[in-house]
Design an enzyme around this catalytic site. Structure first.
Site, PDB file in Angstrom:
ATOM      1  N   GLU A 162      51.058  32.576  58.671  1.00  0.00           N
ATOM      2  CA  GLU A 162      49.687  32.434  58.170  1.00  0.00           C
ATOM      3  C   GLU A 162      49.512  31.158  57.348  1.00  0.00           C
ATOM      4  OE1 GLU A 162      47.575  34.449  59.249  1.00  0.00           O
ATOM      5  OE2 GLU A 162      48.341  36.493  59.374  1.00  0.00           O
ATOM      6  N   HIS A 202      47.942  37.484  50.534  1.00  0.00           N
ATOM      7  CA  HIS A 202      47.473  38.284  51.672  1.00  0.00           C
ATOM      8  C   HIS A 202      48.283  39.561  51.760  1.00  0.00           C
ATOM      9  CE1 HIS A 202      46.326  39.693  55.544  1.00  0.00           C
ATOM     10  NE2 HIS A 202      47.443  39.338  56.153  1.00  0.00           N
ATOM     11  N   GLU A 259      33.984  48.701  37.063  1.00  0.00           N
ATOM     12  CA  GLU A 259      34.613  47.424  36.735  1.00  0.00           C
ATOM     13  C   GLU A 259      34.489  46.401  37.855  1.00  0.00           C
ATOM     14  OE1 GLU A 259      38.871  47.334  36.412  1.00  0.00           O
ATOM     15  OE2 GLU A 259      39.140  48.808  37.991  1.00  0.00           O
TER      16      GLU A 259
END
Length: 275
Positions: A116, A140, A170
């Site tokens: 990647e 990732h 949140e």
């Protein structure tokens, strides 16, 4: 200083271990990269190899020429990084063309950086520019509940953002810019890297349909904390959708505007539509 004694290396390894323990990195799933600071490079320079092989990146990132990155290796397991870091991670440097990288340290038993790498470097390129260099981490992971939601929610930024924001109070504070979504594409190539980097212009989180999350941040804690928050919100939403076909109550647009004022964040109005 030895590479593994450097604080950034310890932080890198700690994130790998934390993500593995969360169950987000089955087999060799997921990858991590960190853009190393010049002073950090200087401190470990004696351990860097000047004769390492040059490898094509698969894209061009001219703006990152000369930069050093710590990255996970292709086919390597996150669970093995704490046990044998020199065999599972690497330090690379981008050449002056921005089209190749040189392995400077690590992957001592052979191997190449993560498959990647195009997505990581194109995202780093964007985040370096839009944050004036403050963002240094791209992470990732294969976050289980986020992946599940990509099978049932429309693959639209506005819908995913609003649903995740509603899942936990949140969330709009932690990722006020929202999340981007990329439809399913073959991973590892320039095309998905380009689509992801386009969304990184606006968001710190990008969801890959049926695949996982890409998160960016200034440091390891920020990037991992972002992934952790998004995935927990997804888990709450998955549980909610499994109990009822429609929510009885949730946070309304005006509630989000009140949150924005209280926490001094900017929540884009495009996410505050009336359902």
């Amino acid at each position: 200083m030895k590479v593994l004694d450097a604080d950034f290396a310890k932080g890198f390894i700690h994130l790998c271990e934390s993500g593995f323990k969360r169950g987000w990195h089955e087999r060799n799933g997921g990858n991590l990269s960190y853009r190393i600071k010049p002073d950090e490079v200087e401190r470990i320079s004696e351990e860097l190899n000047e004769k390492g092989p040059f490898l094509p990146i698969g894209t061009k990132v001219q703006e990152l020429a000369g930069e050093y990155f710590m990255v996970t290796g292709s086919g390597k397991y996150f669970g093995n990084v704490p046990l044998e870091p020199e065999n599972n991670i690497a330090i690379i440097q981008i050449d002056q063309s921005g089209e190749n990288c040189q392995i400077k340290w690590g992957l001592c038993n052979g191997g190449v950086p993560t498959s990647e790498l195009p997505s990581h470097l194109m995202n780093h390129n964007v985040k370096k520019r839009v944050t004036d260099g403050s963002y240094r981490v791209i992470y990732h992971c294969h976050a289980t509940n986020i992946i599940a939601l990509t099978f049932v929610l429309p693959l639209k930024d506005e819908i995913f953002t609003r649903e995740l924001w509603e899942a936990a109070t949140e969330c709009p504070v932690v990722f006020p810019s929202g999340v981007g979504v990329v439809k399913w594409m073959i991973p590892g190539g320039r095309e998905i890297a380009l689509e992801t980097s386009k969304r990184m212009e606006e968001y710190d989180v990008v969801i890959w349909a049926h695949h996982g999350l890409f998160c960016s941040g200034e440091d390891f804690d920020q990037a991992f904390g972002l992934a952790d928050t998004v995935e927990k919100a997804a888990e709450i939403l998955v549980k909610t959708l499994s109990m009822v076909s429609q929510k009885r109550q949730t946070i309304q647009p005006e509630g989000f505007r009140q949150l924005a004022r209280a926490f001094q964040v900017d929540l884009p109005e495009k996410f505050l539509y009336e359902k």
